[in-house]
Design a protein around this motif. Structure first.
Motif, PDB file in Angstrom:
ATOM      1  N   LYS A  76      -2.934  62.991  90.637  1.00 50.01           N
ATOM      2  CA  LYS A  76      -3.147  62.208  91.864  1.00 50.01           C
ATOM      3  C   LYS A  76      -1.888  61.493  92.346  1.00 50.01           C
ATOM      4  CE  LYS A  76      -8.073  61.230  91.564  1.00 50.01           C
ATOM      5  NZ  LYS A  76      -9.089  60.175  91.522  1.00 50.01           N
ATOM      6  N   CYS A  77      -0.842  61.478  91.538  1.00 48.66           N
ATOM      7  CA  CYS A  77       0.372  60.734  91.915  1.00 48.66           C
ATOM      8  C   CYS A  77       1.000  61.345  93.171  1.00 48.66           C
ATOM      9  CB  CYS A  77       1.371  60.755  90.757  1.00 48.66           C
ATOM     10  SG  CYS A  77       2.946  59.976  91.176  1.00 48.66           S
ATOM     11  N   LEU A  78       1.394  60.492  94.117  1.00 51.34           N
ATOM     12  CA  LEU A  78       1.945  60.955  95.400  1.00 51.34           C
ATOM     13  C   LEU A  78       3.397  61.408  95.304  1.00 51.34           C
ATOM     14  CD1 LEU A  78       0.509  58.092  97.641  1.00 51.34           C
ATOM     15  CD2 LEU A  78      -0.422  60.384  97.333  1.00 51.34           C
ATOM     16  N   THR A  79       4.010  61.236  94.177  1.00 53.51           N
ATOM     17  CA  THR A  79       5.418  61.531  93.837  1.00 53.51           C
ATOM     18  C   THR A  79       6.319  60.334  94.152  1.00 53.51           C
ATOM     19  OG1 THR A  79       6.167  62.508  95.912  1.00 53.51           O
ATOM     20  CG2 THR A  79       5.163  64.010  94.293  1.00 53.51           C
ATOM     21  N   LYS A  89       7.884  59.772  97.628  1.00 56.53           N
ATOM     22  CA  LYS A  89       7.029  59.280  98.713  1.00 56.53           C
ATOM     23  C   LYS A  89       6.489  57.874  98.462  1.00 56.53           C
ATOM     24  CE  LYS A  89       5.262  63.738 100.206  1.00 56.53           C
ATOM     25  NZ  LYS A  89       4.234  64.692  99.880  1.00 56.53           N
ATOM     26  N   CYS A  90       6.533  57.391  97.219  1.00 53.87           N
ATOM     27  CA  CYS A  90       5.780  56.160  96.945  1.00 53.87           C
ATOM     28  C   CYS A  90       6.570  55.164  96.076  1.00 53.87           C
ATOM     29  CB  CYS A  90       4.449  56.544  96.294  1.00 53.87           C
ATOM     30  SG  CYS A  90       3.452  55.130  95.865  1.00 53.87           S
ATOM     31  N   LEU A  91       6.452  55.240  94.793  1.00 48.40           N
ATOM     32  CA  LEU A  91       7.183  54.382  93.844  1.00 48.40           C
ATOM     33  C   LEU A  91       6.657  52.946  93.747  1.00 48.40           C
ATOM     34  CD1 LEU A  91       9.554  54.927  91.924  1.00 48.40           C
ATOM     35  CD2 LEU A  91      11.094  53.967  93.621  1.00 48.40           C
ATOM     36  N   ARG A  92       5.501  52.663  94.329  1.00 44.91           N
ATOM     37  CA  ARG A  92       5.020  51.270  94.314  1.00 44.91           C
ATOM     38  C   ARG A  92       4.775  50.763  92.898  1.00 44.91           C
ATOM     39  NH1 ARG A  92       0.589  50.844  99.156  1.00 44.91           N
ATOM     40  NH2 ARG A  92       1.715  52.135 100.628  1.00 44.91           N
ATOM     41  N   CYS A  93       4.287  51.636  92.033  1.00 47.22           N
ATOM     42  CA  CYS A  93       3.948  51.192  90.677  1.00 47.22           C
ATOM     43  C   CYS A  93       5.188  50.727  89.920  1.00 47.22           C
ATOM     44  CB  CYS A  93       3.248  52.312  89.914  1.00 47.22           C
ATOM     45  SG  CYS A  93       4.183  53.846  89.868  1.00 47.22           S
ATOM     46  N   ALA A  94       6.257  51.526  89.985  1.00 49.68           N
ATOM     47  CA  ALA A  94       7.466  51.180  89.225  1.00 49.68           C
ATOM     48  C   ALA A  94       8.060  49.867  89.719  1.00 49.68           C
ATOM     49  CB  ALA A  94       8.484  52.307  89.336  1.00 49.68           C
ATOM     50  N   ALA A 123      -1.428  48.243  92.437  1.00 47.50           N
ATOM     51  CA  ALA A 123      -0.483  48.640  93.487  1.00 47.50           C
ATOM     52  C   ALA A 123      -0.642  50.096  93.910  1.00 47.50           C
ATOM     53  CB  ALA A 123       0.947  48.412  92.990  1.00 47.50           C
ATOM     54  N   CYS A 124      -1.148  50.943  93.027  1.00 51.41           N
ATOM     55  CA  CYS A 124      -1.181  52.388  93.299  1.00 51.41           C
ATOM     56  C   CYS A 124      -2.166  52.710  94.427  1.00 51.41           C
ATOM     57  CB  CYS A 124      -1.578  53.146  92.034  1.00 51.41           C
ATOM     58  SG  CYS A 124      -1.722  54.927  92.315  1.00 51.41           S
ATOM     59  N   PRO A 125      -1.690  53.307  95.540  1.00 47.88           N
ATOM     60  CA  PRO A 125      -2.592  53.602  96.659  1.00 47.88           C
ATOM     61  C   PRO A 125      -3.389  54.883  96.454  1.00 47.88           C
ATOM     62  CG  PRO A 125      -0.370  54.287  97.216  1.00 47.88           C
ATOM     63  CD  PRO A 125      -0.295  53.697  95.834  1.00 47.88           C
TER      64      PRO A 125
HETATM   65  S1  SF4 Z   1       1.923  54.014  92.838  1.00 43.82           S
HETATM   66 FE1  SF4 Z   1       3.001  55.250  91.286  1.00 43.82          FE
HETATM   67  S2  SF4 Z   1       1.363  56.522  90.380  1.00 43.82           S
HETATM   68 FE2  SF4 Z   1       0.544  55.704  92.294  1.00 43.82          FE
HETATM   69  S3  SF4 Z   1       1.029  57.302  93.766  1.00 43.82           S
HETATM   70 FE3  SF4 Z   1       2.718  55.821  93.850  1.00 43.82          FE
HETATM   71  S4  SF4 Z   1       4.278  56.670  92.442  1.00 43.82           S
HETATM   72 FE4  SF4 Z   1       2.340  57.710  91.993  1.00 43.82          FE
END
Ligand code: SF4
Ligand code: SF4
Length: 308
Positions: free
Chosen positions: A61-64, A67-72, A104-106
């Motif tokens: 399910k990770c958006l990559t 495109k995202c990175l909110r979790c890190a 945080a993960c959307p």
């Molecule tokens: S928050 Fe992290 S795990 Fe969730 S979609 Fe974004 S990069 Fe992937």
């Protein structure tokens, strides 16, 4: 306890599953409680075993990261790094289960298994489907984990359900305090209880504890509630209890206790969950053939109330 205290009692829940038809009679809502005193190697709900909230990660399910990175960005432990296919990887050794990333993960790729709930919130949710219970003979089922490992919360849930005329059932490993089980019995319509093996050493090897307390509890519950509907279940697991002698020993123990009996065939439906929790599946690649299972069912049918 006052009514207010019952409603405000809290516990750890990891799922509320609606419209279940496999966890007791009729259509049911299953409230899954966290934590279990056993650690069965074949457990299909490994997210239930810990008593605390636990992070899981579904890479599909990770958006990559591009495109995202909110979790890190919110992980102060530095436990999230770049993994394969531009997706994140979790360092399970350093993760503190703080759950900032799950919030945080959307995409729902990072999941928090475990929420504190009050009895009021849980039963209000269960009661929304009262119409289905009335028509089907269903109700509330407590599952887990081991529901009675949170005794105060589990008993308060059952008591409140009873007060609202919701029928109740429980799925228990029965490795719990006898007093808890006996107290809960007055609020229960149906008990599903595992007897996995009559061999204490094998039980300890595969489940982490011996079986004496479980066997004692079945007899104690039946003695305290002669009319209570009890179904004993044995999950048939390759290399653990899949011989005629294993099943015959359970049959001999229960056949005069006026209980229903059911064998559950081993399955591998929970294996992906182990990956999502950063764990290895303890059973490896074993499987259970019908040529082994079906003769065991014939032995189990010696119990007059075999649930076919
Ligand atoms: S928050 Fe992290 S795990 Fe969730 S979609 Fe974004 S990069 Fe992937
Ligand atoms: S639960 Fe907390 S420590 Fe673990 S990966 Fe997520 S943000 Fe980092």
């Amino acid at each position: 306890m006052t009514q207010k205290e019952i409603l405000n009692t809290t516990g750890q829940v990891f799922n509320i599953q609606k419209y279940s038809v496999h966890d007791g009679p009729g259509i049911r809502t299953v409230v899954f409680l966290k934590g279990c005193p056993l650690s069965c190697k074949w457990c299909s709900n490994p997210e239930s075993q810990s008593f605390k909230p636990q992070l899981a990660y579904n890479a599909g399910k990770c958006l990559t990261l591009s495109k995202c990175l909110r979790c890190a960005e919110v992980c102060t432990a530095g436990s999230l790094t770049q993994g394969e296919d531009d997706k994140i990887a979790v360092n399970w050794d350093t993760c503190t289960n703080c759950m900032a990333c799950a919030e945080a993960c959307p995409a729902g790729a990072l999941i928090n298994y475990g929420d504190e709930m009050t009895v009021k919130d849980a039963i209000d949710s269960v009661e929304k489907d009262a119409m289905f219970y009335a028509r089907s003979g269903g109700g509330l089922t407590l599952g887990g984990g081991e529901p009675f490992a949170q005794p105060k919360f589990a008993i308060a849930l059952l008591k409140e359900a009873k007060r609202r005329y919701i029928k109740t059932a429980v799925e228990t490993c029965a490795h719990v305090q006898t007093e808890t089980l006996i107290e809960a019995g007055q609020y229960l319509n149906f008990v599903m209880m595992d007897i996995k093996s009559m061999n204490p050493e094998k039980h300890k090897e595969f489940c982490g504890v011996t079986n004496e307390l479980i066997l004692k509890n079945l007899k104690a519950l039946r003695a305290a509630y002669p009319k209570l509907k009890i179904r004993v279940r044995t999950p048939v697991v390759p290399g653990f209890n899949d011989t005629p002698e294993d099943i015959q020993a359970v049959v001999d123990f229960i056949k005069d206790l006026d209980v229903e009996y059911e064998l559950l065939a081993y399955h591998r439906l929970g294996t992906q969950k182990y990956t999502n929790l950063g764990r290895e599946y303890p059973m490896g690649n074993v499987s259970l053939d019908n040529e082994v299972f079906l003769p065991l069912v014939e032995i189990a049918k010696q119990v007059p109330n075999y649930a076919s």
